[in-house]
Design an enzyme around this catalytic site. Structure first.
Site, PDB file in Angstrom:
ATOM      1  N   HIS A 207      31.144  -4.583 -22.672  1.00 30.05           N
ATOM      2  CA  HIS A 207      30.024  -4.083 -23.574  1.00 30.05           C
ATOM      3  C   HIS A 207      28.939  -3.833 -22.799  1.00 30.05           C
ATOM      4  O   HIS A 207      28.679  -3.428 -21.549  1.00 30.05           O
ATOM      5  CB  HIS A 207      30.123  -4.853 -24.814  1.00 30.05           C
ATOM      6  CG  HIS A 207      29.333  -4.198 -25.991  1.00 30.05           C
ATOM      7  ND1 HIS A 207      29.024  -2.793 -26.035  1.00 30.05           N
ATOM      8  CD2 HIS A 207      29.126  -4.642 -27.312  1.00 30.05           C
ATOM      9  CE1 HIS A 207      28.224  -2.726 -27.209  1.00 30.05           C
ATOM     10  NE2 HIS A 207      28.298  -3.576 -28.146  1.00 30.05           N
TER      11      HIS A 207
ATOM     12  N   HIS B 103      34.683   5.085 -21.669  1.00 30.77           N
ATOM     13  CA  HIS B 103      34.161   4.744 -22.733  1.00 30.77           C
ATOM     14  C   HIS B 103      35.123   4.898 -23.942  1.00 30.77           C
ATOM     15  O   HIS B 103      36.001   5.675 -23.773  1.00 30.77           O
ATOM     16  CB  HIS B 103      33.029   5.582 -23.098  1.00 30.77           C
ATOM     17  CG  HIS B 103      31.934   5.019 -24.274  1.00 30.77           C
ATOM     18  ND1 HIS B 103      32.187   5.618 -25.594  1.00 30.77           N
ATOM     19  CD2 HIS B 103      31.030   4.248 -24.186  1.00 30.77           C
ATOM     20  CE1 HIS B 103      31.412   4.869 -26.387  1.00 30.77           C
ATOM     21  NE2 HIS B 103      30.516   4.272 -25.665  1.00 30.77           N
TER      22      HIS B 103
ATOM     23  N   ASP C 253      25.887   2.433 -18.718  1.00 31.93           N
ATOM     24  CA  ASP C 253      25.677   1.229 -17.690  1.00 31.93           C
ATOM     25  C   ASP C 253      25.491   1.585 -16.190  1.00 31.93           C
ATOM     26  O   ASP C 253      25.297   0.755 -15.332  1.00 31.93           O
ATOM     27  CB  ASP C 253      26.620   0.230 -18.177  1.00 31.93           C
ATOM     28  CG  ASP C 253      26.205  -0.442 -19.627  1.00 31.93           C
ATOM     29  OD1 ASP C 253      25.172  -0.677 -19.955  1.00 31.93           O
ATOM     30  OD2 ASP C 253      27.199  -0.592 -20.245  1.00 31.93           O
TER      31      ASP C 253
END
Ligand code: CMC
Length: 429
Positions: free
Chosen positions: A267, A308, A364
């Site tokens: 995450h 994802h 990210d």
């Protein structure tokens, strides 16, 4: 909301039930299975909630196939271009963007809560110098519940909003104090004459011994990053906040639970993992070796910052962050890791394994390069995510608690352990 139904038949009994198919404003319809156990005597099985809508929400919508993200209906690209992080906080909490007066009042309100209780400073000092800042964040945010408990009625909308303001305002102060603790410098008191993000930079880099003014490039970049991380519907940490909060617990405790969930490398911890991975890869010539490892099912290595649960297309946040990373590096000087990341993306995006599974760079992948350019150490990256995501967590908590039909979250299971058996005596075990 339901104009279609789905008929289910239990082949063993011939019993049939009709389940309503619910339509939201946008997106995939959801099958309402609430009557399933009563009608057919069974539950649904969905580990990881890959096919389950856990709640009804009006806050954020994302379309994974299109790569679209809307906060309260507004596209993330337009918000990033035209709004500040605090305007977006207002939007997420209130449902509409503020006009100038509402924005100024909101900013003043948040500023009035930036200090933390002096008692918390002592608490911070108790951590070892090398404690991970996310461990400190989880502990200190949870401890806020000790400061605001007896006076907090979660069923009072005004007190809920006050809690939201406190959390949004205090997160940067706690985050910067956690960093200062790790480097052995005194935590700085907030400066309310600065913007939300400017004040955070001041508390990170300022010292009591000299003057410090935040760099506008860093201030803008970080503000956009906070805004892009502000909410993402029912992700792991938000679902954690909702589940914890559904027992009517203290909201600071629920947000601490969300912080712990965010920390994991699958995450929010992925931004830190991306930079560590780029360091490990080292040079373009090693990319193939690492891609082979990412594809090897016997190797736990995954390409961090890729893939994802919902996006099967470009994460729209990653596109904005990639562009911004180039801009930030123009000001702060090139970073060889940017070159490496660009090559890695290019090679992975042509690789069959990644193409077939629709694995694209996520939020990210490039954010760490910006943090790194701004001088923020690796172990603070997920803390940056926490500052941004706090408003999303609290908006979801408020939405849930204000619903008169709120019930405690309590999933069922498929039990595969022993059936009933007798406890043997100690000698026979
Ligand atoms: N590298 C290599 N293979 C991958 C990756 C990756 N980064 N991501 C997914 N896969 C493969 C996975 O092995 C599976 O292959 P197969 O179908 O052969 O079994 C397939 O793609 C589908 O993956 P999944 O694990 O079923 O997908 P998921 O929805 O459970 O996981 C994820 C999503 C984000 C946890 C995963 O993509 C991942 O671990 N990515 C790396 C960590 C990361 O960047 N996390 C940040 C997510 S975005 C920000 C946030 O949520 O905070």
């Amino acid at each position: 909301m339901a104009n279609k139904t789905v008929t289910l038949t239990d082949n063993s009994t011939g019993k049939t039930t009709e389940l309503p198919l619910l339509n939201g404003t946008c997106g995939t319809p959801v099958l309402d299975v609430r009557s399933l156990n009563k009608e057919l005597g069974c539950f649904t099985f969905d580990p990881g909630f890959k096919a389950t809508a856990s709640c009804q929400s009006e806050i954020t919508y994302l379309d994974g196939a299109k790569g679209e993200l809307l906060y309260r209906g507004y596209p993330i690209e337009q918000l990033a271009e035209q709004c500040s992080f605090l305007e977006v906080c207002y939007l997420l909490l209130h449902g509409e963007l503020p006009n100038e007066q509402a924005r100024d009042e909101f900013v003043a309100n948040i500023s009035s809560h930036t200090m933390i209780n002096e008692g918390l400073r002592v608490f911070l000092d108790g951590f070892r110098y090398d404690a991970h800042p996310m461990a400190i964040m989880t502990g200190v945010v949870g401890s806020l519940s000790a400061f605001y408990h007896d006076s907090l009625n979660i069923y009072d909308p005004e007190q809920r909003m006050m809690t939201a303001h406190r959390l949004i305002a205090k997160m940067p102060t706690i985050a910067a104090a956690a960093y200062k603790h790790s480097i052995g410098e005194p935590a700085m008191y907030p400066r309310n004459d600065l913007s939300y993000t400017g004040n955070f930079l001041y508390m990170m880099w300022g010292r009591p011994t000299e003057a410090y003014e935040p760099d506008p490039v860093a201030e803008k970049a970080l503000d956009v990053l906070f805004l892009l991380h502000a909410d993402h519907e029912q992700n792991a940490s938000t679902s954690t906040v909702r589940l914890a909060g559904s027992s009517q617990t203290n909201p600071f405790g629920a947000i601490a639970a969300g912080t712990a969930s965010l920390w994991g490398p699958a995450h929010g911890g992925a931004n830190e993992a991306v930079l560590r991975m780029l360091d490990e890869i080292g040079s373009v010539s090693n990319i193939d070796k690492f891609l082979a490892r990412a594809k090897d099912k016997n190797d736990p290595f995954r390409l961090m910052g890729f893939g994802h649960r919902v996006y099967k297309n470009f994460d729209p946040r990653a596109k904005i962050i990639k562009k911004m990373a180039h801009k930030v590096l123009e000001n702060y000087g090139d970073d060889p890791r940017m070159e490496l990341a660009l090559h890695l993306e290019e090679i992975a995006r042509k690789d069959d394994y990644f193409v077939k599974r629709n694995l694209y760079p996520n939020v990210d992948f490039y954010s760490g390069i910006i943090y790194q350019a701004l001088g923020i150490p690796y172990n603070m990256f997920t803390v940056m995510f926490t500052i941004g995501r706090t408003v999303g967590w609290i908006a979801h908590w408020m939405e849930m608690v204000s619903d008169p039909k709120m019930v405690i979250g309590r999933p069922r299971q498929l039990y595969t352990g022993h059936g009933p058996r007798d406890v043997p005596s100690l000698k026979k075990r």
